[in-house]
Enzyme design. Structure first.
Site, mmCIF file in Angstrom:
data_model
loop_
_atom_site.group_PDB
_atom_site.id
_atom_site.type_symbol
_atom_site.label_atom_id
_atom_site.label_comp_id
_atom_site.label_asym_id
_atom_site.label_seq_id
_atom_site.Cartn_x
_atom_site.Cartn_y
_atom_site.Cartn_z
ATOM 1 N N ASP A 66 0.884 -1.167 0.000
ATOM 2 C CA ASP A 66 0.000 0.000 0.000
ATOM 3 C C ASP A 66 0.920 1.214 0.000
ATOM 4 O OD1 ASP A 66 -1.519 2.206 0.746
ATOM 5 O OD2 ASP A 66 -2.744 1.065 2.161
ATOM 6 N N VAL A 67 0.902 1.998 -1.073
ATOM 7 C CA VAL A 67 1.866 3.095 -1.190
ATOM 8 C C VAL A 67 1.673 4.175 -0.130
ATOM 9 C CG1 VAL A 67 2.276 2.777 -3.665
ATOM 10 C CG2 VAL A 67 0.488 4.376 -2.905
ATOM 11 N N ASN A 93 2.325 5.988 -9.893
ATOM 12 C CA ASN A 93 1.067 5.971 -10.639
ATOM 13 C C ASN A 93 -0.145 5.676 -9.761
ATOM 14 O OD1 ASN A 93 -0.709 5.309 -13.167
ATOM 15 N ND2 ASN A 93 -0.794 3.501 -11.846
ATOM 16 N N TYR A 166 -10.010 14.483 -4.789
ATOM 17 C CA TYR A 166 -9.165 14.066 -5.919
ATOM 18 C C TYR A 166 -8.454 15.271 -6.553
ATOM 19 C CZ TYR A 166 -7.839 11.684 -10.252
ATOM 20 O OH TYR A 166 -7.130 11.154 -11.304
ATOM 21 N N LYS A 170 -4.387 16.096 -6.830
ATOM 22 C CA LYS A 170 -3.645 16.295 -8.084
ATOM 23 C C LYS A 170 -3.055 17.712 -8.160
ATOM 24 C CE LYS A 170 -4.291 12.122 -9.605
ATOM 25 N NZ LYS A 170 -3.168 11.154 -9.725
#
Ligand code: BGC
Length: 268
Positions: A66-67, A93, A166, A170
């Site tokens: 899990d990043v 990614n 989100y 970003k």
């Protein structure tokens, strides 16, 4: 003989068992890189991608992490470095959406998206940069001491109602990448982002799976087609190769023109 610009380089792609990550992993392997396929769920899909990559005559392995969890990211890098010795290319990614209007968005929805999309990038980039700085340039494979590619989105620029978590993640990627590029340049580590538009993957299935949804989506894409994972894969190969050796701190939009304010083609 085919040109394989990434021959001998060791790459890690997070979230590589589906969608854009899978497309990037396939393209890097086809360009000659050995690829770690990171995943967090669906091990069968990761194993299938690994088998396919091996058909490109490169080494590949699946590593679960899990990043967004420091201990898991550390363990993943330890495994990669002990198996392959080093890392030349990192593609951050892994990302997800948990969409909701602001008034009903839960703290859990907010936290998860920021943790995976932004904190995950920090944790992976930190581990990769430590190794790239320690090792320095390997002139036999690249002019750079390493390449870090952040998977951003058109929503690092385009505001997105109903997706504040989100879009905030970003928007964060944009300045994270640029600041990192400034910081790592003296080490000859190149840092760039790819900002995909609407790419046909599971994350946006609702936007393309019915004909009505697709027509409405295409109204936002001047080039008139939805993107494919291989469109992003080709951009990643270029950013990872010495063909882009003087490109640093840049966001490459791969979006069929989605960021061109398409409404203004019809008035203004
Ligand atoms: C999102 C997709 C969306 C695309 C264009 C991406 O970053 O993950 O769901 O279709 O941006 O809006």
């Amino acid at each position: 003989m085919d040109h394989r610009p990434l021959t001998g380089q060791k790459a890690l792609v997070t979230g590589a068992n589906s969608g854009i990550g899978e497309g990037v992993a396939r393209a890097l392997a086809a360009a000659g890189a050995d690829v770690v396929v990171n995943y967090v769920s669906a091990p069968d899909a990761a194993a299938r991608v690994v088998r396919d990559l091996e058909a490109s005559r490169v080494a590949a392995m699946a590593l679960r992490a899990d990043v967004g969890r420091e201990d898991e990211v550390r363990a993943m890098f330890e495994k990669m470095l002990s198996a392959w010795g080093t890392i030349d290319i990192l593609v951050c990614n892994a990302g997800l959406q948990r969409d909701a209007p602001l008034t009903t968005m839960t703290l859990a929805d907010w936290d998860l998206v920021l943790r995976v999309n932004l904190t995950g990038m920090f944790l992976c980039a930190r581990e990769a940069a430590r190794e790239m700085i320690r090792r320095g340039i390997r002139p036999e494979v690249s002019h750079a001491a390493g390449k870090i590619i952040c998977m951003s989105s058109v929503h690092e620029l385009i505001p997105w109602a109903g997706h504040v978590n989100y879009a905030a993640s970003k928007g964060g990627v944009r300045l994270f990448m640029q600041s990192l590029a400034q910081e790592l340049a003296p080490h000859r580590i190149r840092v760039n982002s790819i900002a995909p538009g609407a790419i046909q993957t599971p994350i946006n299935r609702a936007a393309w799976e019915t004909p009505e949804a697709l027509v409405s989506l295409l109204g936002l894409i001047p080039y008139g087609r939805i993107g494919l994972p291989e469109d992003v894969g080709k951009a990643a190969v270029w950013l990872a190769s010495d063909d882009s050796d003087y490109v640093h701190g840049h966001t490459l939009f791969v979006d069929g023109g989605m960021t061109l304010y398409p409404e203004f083609a019809r008035g203004g």
